[in-house]
Structures are given as structure tokens and as C-alpha cells.
Design a protein around this motif. Structure first.
Motif, PDB file in Angstrom:
ATOM      1  N   PRO A  79      52.463  83.742  32.214  1.00 36.32           N
ATOM      2  CA  PRO A  79      51.224  83.512  32.158  1.00 36.32           C
ATOM      3  C   PRO A  79      50.197  84.602  32.427  1.00 36.32           C
ATOM      4  CG  PRO A  79      51.964  82.407  34.127  1.00 36.32           C
ATOM      5  CD  PRO A  79      53.067  82.912  33.364  1.00 36.32           C
ATOM      6  N   ASP A  80      48.989  84.569  31.896  1.00 35.35           N
ATOM      7  CA  ASP A  80      48.094  85.820  32.256  1.00 35.35           C
ATOM      8  C   ASP A  80      47.327  85.490  33.432  1.00 35.35           C
ATOM      9  OD1 ASP A  80      46.395  87.599  31.990  1.00 35.35           O
ATOM     10  OD2 ASP A  80      44.887  86.717  30.697  1.00 35.35           O
ATOM     11  N   LEU A  81      47.840  86.309  34.628  1.00 38.39           N
ATOM     12  CA  LEU A  81      47.355  85.983  36.037  1.00 38.39           C
ATOM     13  C   LEU A  81      46.438  86.997  36.239  1.00 38.39           C
ATOM     14  CD1 LEU A  81      50.752  85.208  37.523  1.00 38.39           C
ATOM     15  CD2 LEU A  81      49.162  83.488  36.657  1.00 38.39           C
ATOM     16  N   GLY A  82      45.541  86.587  37.245  1.00 30.58           N
ATOM     17  CA  GLY A  82      44.845  87.589  37.723  1.00 30.58           C
ATOM     18  C   GLY A  82      43.222  87.447  37.298  1.00 30.58           C
ATOM     19  N   GLY A  83      42.405  88.131  38.326  1.00 27.53           N
ATOM     20  CA  GLY A  83      40.833  87.814  37.926  1.00 27.53           C
ATOM     21  C   GLY A  83      40.024  88.001  39.049  1.00 27.53           C
ATOM     22  N   PRO A  84      38.602  88.074  39.048  1.00 32.05           N
ATOM     23  CA  PRO A  84      37.858  88.489  40.035  1.00 32.05           C
ATOM     24  C   PRO A  84      37.800  87.087  41.192  1.00 32.05           C
ATOM     25  CG  PRO A  84      36.756  87.538  38.289  1.00 32.05           C
ATOM     26  CD  PRO A  84      37.996  87.583  37.738  1.00 32.05           C
ATOM     27  N   THR A  96      35.815  91.938  47.439  1.00 28.42           N
ATOM     28  CA  THR A  96      35.966  91.345  46.155  1.00 28.42           C
ATOM     29  C   THR A  96      37.286  92.438  45.458  1.00 28.42           C
ATOM     30  OG1 THR A  96      34.809  93.242  44.839  1.00 28.42           O
ATOM     31  CG2 THR A  96      33.562  91.255  45.843  1.00 28.42           C
ATOM     32  N   GLN A  97      37.681  91.812  44.278  1.00 29.91           N
ATOM     33  CA  GLN A  97      39.082  92.433  43.771  1.00 29.91           C
ATOM     34  C   GLN A  97      38.635  93.751  43.385  1.00 29.91           C
ATOM     35  OE1 GLN A  97      36.862  90.525  42.216  1.00 29.91           O
ATOM     36  NE2 GLN A  97      36.272  91.826  40.494  1.00 29.91           N
ATOM     37  N   ALA A  98      37.376  94.131  43.174  1.00 31.95           N
ATOM     38  CA  ALA A  98      36.745  95.765  42.868  1.00 31.95           C
ATOM     39  C   ALA A  98      37.175  96.704  44.171  1.00 31.95           C
ATOM     40  CB  ALA A  98      35.519  95.696  42.481  1.00 31.95           C
ATOM     41  N   ASP A  99      37.229  96.055  45.149  1.00 38.44           N
ATOM     42  CA  ASP A  99      37.286  97.097  46.609  1.00 38.44           C
ATOM     43  C   ASP A  99      38.695  97.412  46.438  1.00 38.44           C
ATOM     44  OD1 ASP A  99      34.812  96.587  47.585  1.00 38.44           O
ATOM     45  OD2 ASP A  99      35.322  94.603  48.191  1.00 38.44           O
ATOM     46  N   PHE A 100      39.680  97.032  45.783  1.00 40.47           N
ATOM     47  CA  PHE A 100      41.009  97.397  45.725  1.00 40.47           C
ATOM     48  C   PHE A 100      41.460  98.272  44.751  1.00 40.47           C
ATOM     49  CE2 PHE A 100      40.906  93.077  48.126  1.00 40.47           C
ATOM     50  CZ  PHE A 100      41.392  93.795  49.231  1.00 40.47           C
ATOM     51  N   LEU A 101      40.590  98.594  43.645  1.00 39.50           N
ATOM     52  CA  LEU A 101      40.950  99.494  42.815  1.00 39.50           C
ATOM     53  C   LEU A 101      41.131 101.066  43.345  1.00 39.50           C
ATOM     54  CD1 LEU A 101      38.102  98.716  40.102  1.00 39.50           C
ATOM     55  CD2 LEU A 101      40.339  98.008  40.075  1.00 39.50           C
ATOM     56  N   ILE A 214      49.894  93.829  42.145  1.00 38.04           N
ATOM     57  CA  ILE A 214      48.716  94.337  41.307  1.00 38.04           C
ATOM     58  C   ILE A 214      48.418  95.606  41.484  1.00 38.04           C
ATOM     59  CG2 ILE A 214      46.134  94.026  40.974  1.00 38.04           C
ATOM     60  CD1 ILE A 214      47.610  91.316  41.147  1.00 38.04           C
ATOM     61  N   ASN A 215      48.386  96.407  39.972  1.00 43.61           N
ATOM     62  CA  ASN A 215      48.347  97.852  40.133  1.00 43.61           C
ATOM     63  C   ASN A 215      47.158  98.551  40.325  1.00 43.61           C
ATOM     64  OD1 ASN A 215      46.727  97.902  37.763  1.00 43.61           O
ATOM     65  ND2 ASN A 215      48.297  98.020  36.317  1.00 43.61           N
ATOM     66  N   PRO A 216      47.102  99.978  40.478  1.00 47.35           N
ATOM     67  CA  PRO A 216      45.693 100.334  41.014  1.00 47.35           C
ATOM     68  C   PRO A 216      44.554 100.180  39.929  1.00 47.35           C
ATOM     69  CG  PRO A 216      47.385 101.906  41.321  1.00 47.35           C
ATOM     70  CD  PRO A 216      47.792 100.760  40.502  1.00 47.35           C
ATOM     71  N   GLU A 217      44.845  99.463  38.777  1.00 41.75           N
ATOM     72  CA  GLU A 217      43.543  99.396  37.835  1.00 41.75           C
ATOM     73  C   GLU A 217      43.349  97.957  37.856  1.00 41.75           C
ATOM     74  OE1 GLU A 217      45.462 100.483  34.015  1.00 41.75           O
ATOM     75  OE2 GLU A 217      44.709 102.361  34.337  1.00 41.75           O
ATOM     76  N   GLY A 218      44.097  97.288  38.914  1.00 42.44           N
ATOM     77  CA  GLY A 218      43.503  95.841  39.150  1.00 42.44           C
ATOM     78  C   GLY A 218      44.247  94.793  38.057  1.00 42.44           C
TER      79      GLY A 218
END
Length: 283
Positions: A79-84, A96-101, A214-218
Motif C-alpha cells: 500500500p501507498d504509505l506515509g504522509g504529513p 512535523t514530517q518536514a522536520d525530518f527531511l 523513510i528516506n531523506p526525501e520523506g
């Protein structure tokens, strides 16, 4: 005498055959042909060094395509996993998820009052992270609680400081709706306690036991269940990280046409990235 006449006749036959063969005639009749061929080879832009470099790049591309195909076969139907998500750390700071990019992340969903499963999984993950640290493959572990009513920032701070876990673990909590939003993005199942259980404050929660890489691009890369041993999980994560970083290196250093040849078009490889980026963030 007779032998001289025979050799002369053979030479005549050879000349006639050469004249009837355009290729042979061109080779035999062009003066200094061997010298001109050698000169052309010296002037050729293809050298042993450039040929070796080309072969190395093509082999790396072949190896990348082979590994990618194996990964596709293993994750077929995934399945397509992941999101904000929008949660808080133990100090109350919004995360937020953006802090881990820009860094590798390993997400785990659990709760601090879990009697055995969560501590066992976190011990396993901690050992995996230590082994990856020794290889220079740094991964940020993130613990998202599924029990926000009891897992306050203060409780999680004490839980992780007293536990023998990897020191980089970052625990996150939030409102029930914010936690539910994050769980839904990764298809995490968890049971909700009844009002009576919540009033007593003593209850267990049934939930999925999975870690998400999760990779560095999120972008979600793979998941690891309870059935995997420490060595198996470490091996799979090492391969995934190494392959991804190798692809990034090639894309940064090869011309576009050669990237498409050995790696495939970038947009075609990540059709899910656009759909994730368009998902609405939690309020």
C-alpha cells in the motif's frame, strides 16, 4: 626455371582475386594502409580509460536495475504509505514530517505502558541502529504514541531517559485526532479503550507492531515486522540505504541522458511522490 614461373603465376592469380574483392583491394592497394590505421586509432577519442569508465557505469546501472527489480518484486502490492503529521515532542515543541527531511527516519508506533512487545521491539531497533551507526548509516528513530491520554510529554521523557534504548529516540505525542491522523497515514491499527477503561486508567492497547523506514526525501521505503531478527532487519536496511545513496550519487554526477539509460526516468520511478505531496496536512 620452373619454380620461378610457378611463383609468378601465383602472384598474378592473387592480384586478380584482389581486384575482384573491393575490400581486399582497398586494403592491399592503399599505400601506407597499416600506418593510416594506426594513426586513426591514436586519434580516436575512445581510450582504455574512457572505455573502462563507461563499462563501470553501465555495470553500476545494471546492478541498480537488478536490485530495484528485486525490491519491486518483494514489495509488489504494497500500500501507498506515509504522509504529513503534526505532533509534539516531550518539551511541547511542534514537530512535523518536514522536520525530518534530509535524514533517514525509522518510525515506530506504540505506548509506554506496553508490558512487553514495545520494549522488546525498541530494544531490537536500538541494536539495529547501533550496528548501522558503526557503518556510518545514521537513522533517526521516532516513537509515536498511540496512547496520547496517558503518554504525556513528561511521562515519555522519563520513560526514554530511564530505559536502555538508543539515545537518539525521539518520542512524539499530541491530541487523539493528531495521533489518529499519523496512524492512518501509515495504516497503523490500534484499539481504542472504552470510557470505563479510560476512567480507570489501567488498560492495554492492541496495535500493529511494525517499523517504517523513510528516506531523506520523506518517502516511505520499507517496513519491518516483529518476525524479523535483528540481523535480518539490519541487513535489509543496509541494502536499502546503500542502494538509495548510490542512485543519488549517480543522478548528481551523470548527464541526464545517461541517468535515464542506466536508472530510468526520475518521474517514472516515483509516481507516488506527487500523490503524497498533495495530501492535506493535519490542522
Amino acid at each position: 626455371g620452373r619454380s620461378e614461373r610457378r611463383s609468378t603465376a601465383m602472384m598474378r592469380v592473387g592480384r586478380v582475386a584482389a581486384l575482384r574483392s573491393p575490400v581486399l583491394c582497398r586494403y592491399l592497394c592503399t599505400p601506407g594502409s597499416s600506418t593510416s590505421v594506426a594513426a586513426r586509432r591514436l586519434k580516436s577519442p575512445v581510450t582504455w580509460a574512457s572505455a573502462a569508465t563507461t563499462l563501470a557505469v553501465l555495470y553500476a546501472g545494471y546492478d541498480m536495475q537488478y536490485r530495484r527489480q528485486l525490491h519491486r518484486q518483494r514489495t509488489a502490492g504494497r500500500p501507498d504509505l506515509g504522509g504529513p503529521f503534526k505532533l509534539q515532542d516531550p518539551e511541547g515543541k511542534t514537530v512535523t514530517q518536514a522536520d525530518f527531511l534530509g535524514q533517514w527516519v525509522l518510525l515506530y508506533f506504540g505506548f509506554t505502558k506496553c508490558p512487553d512487545i514495545c520494549p522488546q521491539e525498541m530494544d531490537k531497533v536500538s541494536n539495529v541502529l547501533k550496528a548501522l551507526d558503526e557503518r556510518g548509516q545514521i537513522v533517526q528513530p521516532v516513537f509515536i504514541t498511540i496512547d496520547p491520554s496517558r503518554d504525556t510529554g513528561e511521562r515519555m521523557k522519563n520513560y526514554f531517559s530511564e530505559g536502555d534504548f538508543h539515545p537518539r529516540w525521539l518520542p512524539l505525542t499530541g491530541s487523539f485526532d493528531a495521533v489518529k491522523h499519523a496512524c492512518r497515514a501509515y495504516r497503523v491499527y490500534f484499539s481504542k479503550p472504552t470510557p470505563e477503561e479510560q476512567a480507570r486508567g489501567d488498560y492495554l492497547i492492541d496495535h500493529s507492531i511494525i517499523s517504517y523506514l523513510i528516506n531523506p526525501e520523506g518517502i516511505f521505503m520499507d517496513y519491518f515486522g516483529k518476525s524479523l531478527s535483528t540481523n535480518e532487519m539490519e541487513s535489509r536496511m543496509t541494502v536499502i540505504i546503500k542502494d538509495w545513496e548510490r542512485e543519488q550519487f549517480l543522478r548528481q554526477n551523470l548527464p541526464i541522458w545517461l541517468q535515464d539509460l542506466v536508472l530510468g526516468p526520475l518521474d517514472a520511478m516515483r509516481p507516488e511522490q506527487t500523490s503524497r505531496a498533495n495530501r492535506s496536512s493535519p490542522k
